[in-house]
Design an enzyme around this catalytic site. Structure first.
Site, PDB file in Angstrom:
ATOM      1  N   LYS A  21     -30.601 -16.862  34.952  1.00 19.29           N
ATOM      2  CA  LYS A  21     -29.141 -16.750  35.051  1.00 19.29           C
ATOM      3  C   LYS A  21     -28.684 -16.388  36.469  1.00 19.29           C
ATOM      4  CE  LYS A  21     -28.488 -13.483  31.953  1.00 19.29           C
ATOM      5  NZ  LYS A  21     -29.866 -13.171  31.546  1.00 19.29           N
ATOM      6  N   ARG A  42     -22.857  -9.342  26.586  1.00 15.25           N
ATOM      7  CA  ARG A  42     -24.208  -9.236  26.030  1.00 15.25           C
ATOM      8  C   ARG A  42     -24.173  -8.782  24.589  1.00 15.25           C
ATOM      9  NH1 ARG A  42     -27.121  -8.201  31.184  1.00 15.25           N
ATOM     10  NH2 ARG A  42     -29.341  -8.446  30.849  1.00 15.25           N
ATOM     11  N   ARG A  44     -41.207 -11.763  39.212  1.00 15.66           N
ATOM     12  CA  ARG A  44     -39.852 -11.718  39.780  1.00 15.66           C
ATOM     13  C   ARG A  44     -39.725 -10.626  40.840  1.00 15.66           C
ATOM     14  NH1 ARG A  44     -34.505 -11.757  36.173  1.00 15.66           N
ATOM     15  NH2 ARG A  44     -35.216  -9.768  35.324  1.00 15.66           N
ATOM     16  N   ARG A  88     -38.267  -5.016  40.365  1.00 18.93           N
ATOM     17  CA  ARG A  88     -37.363  -4.093  39.671  1.00 18.93           C
ATOM     18  C   ARG A  88     -38.132  -3.164  38.735  1.00 18.93           C
ATOM     19  NH1 ARG A  88     -32.741  -7.864  37.160  1.00 18.93           N
ATOM     20  NH2 ARG A  88     -33.012  -6.402  35.449  1.00 18.93           N
ATOM     21  N   ARG A 109     -36.555  -5.203  26.352  1.00 21.72           N
ATOM     22  CA  ARG A 109     -35.362  -5.965  26.757  1.00 21.72           C
ATOM     23  C   ARG A 109     -35.264  -7.269  25.963  1.00 21.72           C
ATOM     24  NH1 ARG A 109     -36.069  -6.471  32.912  1.00 21.72           N
ATOM     25  NH2 ARG A 109     -34.102  -7.596  32.891  1.00 21.72           N
TER      26      ARG A 109
HETATM   27  P1  AMP Z   1     -29.635  -7.754  34.293  1.00 24.59           P
HETATM   28  O1  AMP Z   1     -29.772  -7.627  35.769  1.00 24.59           O
HETATM   29  O2  AMP Z   1     -28.474  -8.626  33.889  1.00 24.59           O
HETATM   30  O3  AMP Z   1     -30.914  -8.126  33.603  1.00 24.59           O
HETATM   31  O4  AMP Z   1     -29.250  -6.284  33.748  1.00 24.59           O
HETATM   32  C1  AMP Z   1     -30.130  -5.179  33.905  1.00 24.59           C
HETATM   33  C2  AMP Z   1     -29.808  -4.106  32.883  1.00 24.59           C
HETATM   34  O5  AMP Z   1     -28.456  -3.642  33.083  1.00 24.59           O
HETATM   35  C3  AMP Z   1     -29.854  -4.567  31.430  1.00 24.59           C
HETATM   36  O6  AMP Z   1     -31.167  -4.536  30.902  1.00 24.59           O
HETATM   37  C4  AMP Z   1     -28.944  -3.532  30.779  1.00 24.59           C
HETATM   38  O7  AMP Z   1     -29.590  -2.280  30.622  1.00 24.59           O
HETATM   39  C5  AMP Z   1     -27.850  -3.343  31.833  1.00 24.59           C
HETATM   40  N1  AMP Z   1     -26.739  -4.308  31.612  1.00 24.59           N
HETATM   41  C6  AMP Z   1     -26.384  -5.357  32.402  1.00 24.59           C
HETATM   42  N2  AMP Z   1     -25.335  -6.018  31.871  1.00 24.59           N
HETATM   43  C7  AMP Z   1     -25.018  -5.383  30.717  1.00 24.59           C
HETATM   44  C8  AMP Z   1     -24.050  -5.604  29.678  1.00 24.59           C
HETATM   45  N3  AMP Z   1     -23.197  -6.635  29.735  1.00 24.59           N
HETATM   46  N4  AMP Z   1     -24.028  -4.730  28.649  1.00 24.59           N
HETATM   47  C9  AMP Z   1     -24.880  -3.694  28.575  1.00 24.59           C
HETATM   48  N5  AMP Z   1     -25.828  -3.438  29.484  1.00 24.59           N
HETATM   49  C10 AMP Z   1     -25.904  -4.273  30.554  1.00 24.59           C
END
Ligand code: AMP
Length: 215
Positions: A13, A88, A127, A160, A171
């Site tokens: 994404k 999400r 990654r 990360r 996740r």
């Molecule tokens: P990402 O970089 O999009 O994978 O986001 C990393 C982490 O941030 C996720 O595993 C969640 O813990 C938190 N996070 C990001 N976006 C959201 C969302 N829309 N709702 C809840 N938690 C989020």
């Protein structure tokens, strides 16, 4: 264009959103990047978000929705946006639908980037991201031009914390339970477009541009 990117963590994404931002000249909004930059600068929001992110859990809807509400008010969103990692959950999607409706707008497309779990796990272990600008790389399939250095801003790329294998498994579980139902949500509204996210970044990007009619 008001575009939402759906897909499991590691489906590509962020990478596709960055390419779409360049092509469409509209902002790429990543809630994950916003949380990570708050963690880095030590804000209260960052401290709160870190407790959830480190466990592979979602940050509560109320917190995430407030953050997106502020971001959508910025003038650069007037001509559209690419949402990467939001919504999400169903309540987040309902919030977005209502907020846009109040502004006389709607989501144009929800793009689902489809990648099987076993591919996700191997991708995430390779990654690397640039904490400074959010650019994403993969040591095997999409390495930076100079090892360890971001092509885009020259920052140092890192693995990360939440990309560790035990967190990734959680996740993915959270994704299937809470985020996957959004596929049906947008399908019911006639907005869903699905692409195969396997293969190289370029192959996926071609499919993405094609399905959105922006080749
Ligand atoms: P990402 O970089 O999009 O994978 O986001 C990393 C982490 O941030 C996720 O595993 C969640 O813990 C938190 N996070 C990001 N976006 C959201 C969302 N829309 N709702 C809840 N938690 C989020």
């Amino acid at each position: 264009m008001r575009l939402i990117l759906l897909g499991a963590p590691g489906s590509g994404k962020g990478t596709q959103a960055a390419l779409l931002q360049e092509k469409l000249n509209i902002p790429h909004i990543s809630t994950g990047d916003i949380f990570r930059s708050n963690i880095k600068s030590g804000t209260e929001l960052g401290k709160l978000a870190k407790c959830y992110i480190d466990k592979g859990m979602l940050v509560p809807d109320s917190v995430t929705i407030d953050l997106v509400k502020d971001r959508l008010r910025q003038p650069d969103c007037n001509n559209g946006f690419i949402m990467d990692g939001f919504p999400r959950t169903i309540p987040q999607a309902e919030y977005l639908e209502n907020a846009l409706k109040e502004m006389g707008m709607h989501v144009d497309a929800a793009l689902n980037i489809d990648v099987p779990d076993e591919v996700i796990i191997s991708r995430i272990s390779g990654r690397r991201i640039c904490p400074a600008c959010g650019m994403s790389y993969n040591v095997v399939s999409n390495p930076p031009r100079t090892e360890g250095i971001c092509d885009s801003c020259g920052g140092r790329v890192v693995h990360r914390d939440d990309d560790k294998e035990e967190t990734v498994v959680n996740r993915l579980k959270v994704y299937h339970e809470q985020t996957e139902p959004l596929i049906k949500f947008y399908e019911a509204r006639g907005k869903l477009k699905t692409v195969d996210g396997q293969g190289s970044v370029e192959e996926s990007s071609k499919r993405v541009f094609k399905v959105l009619g922006i080749e």
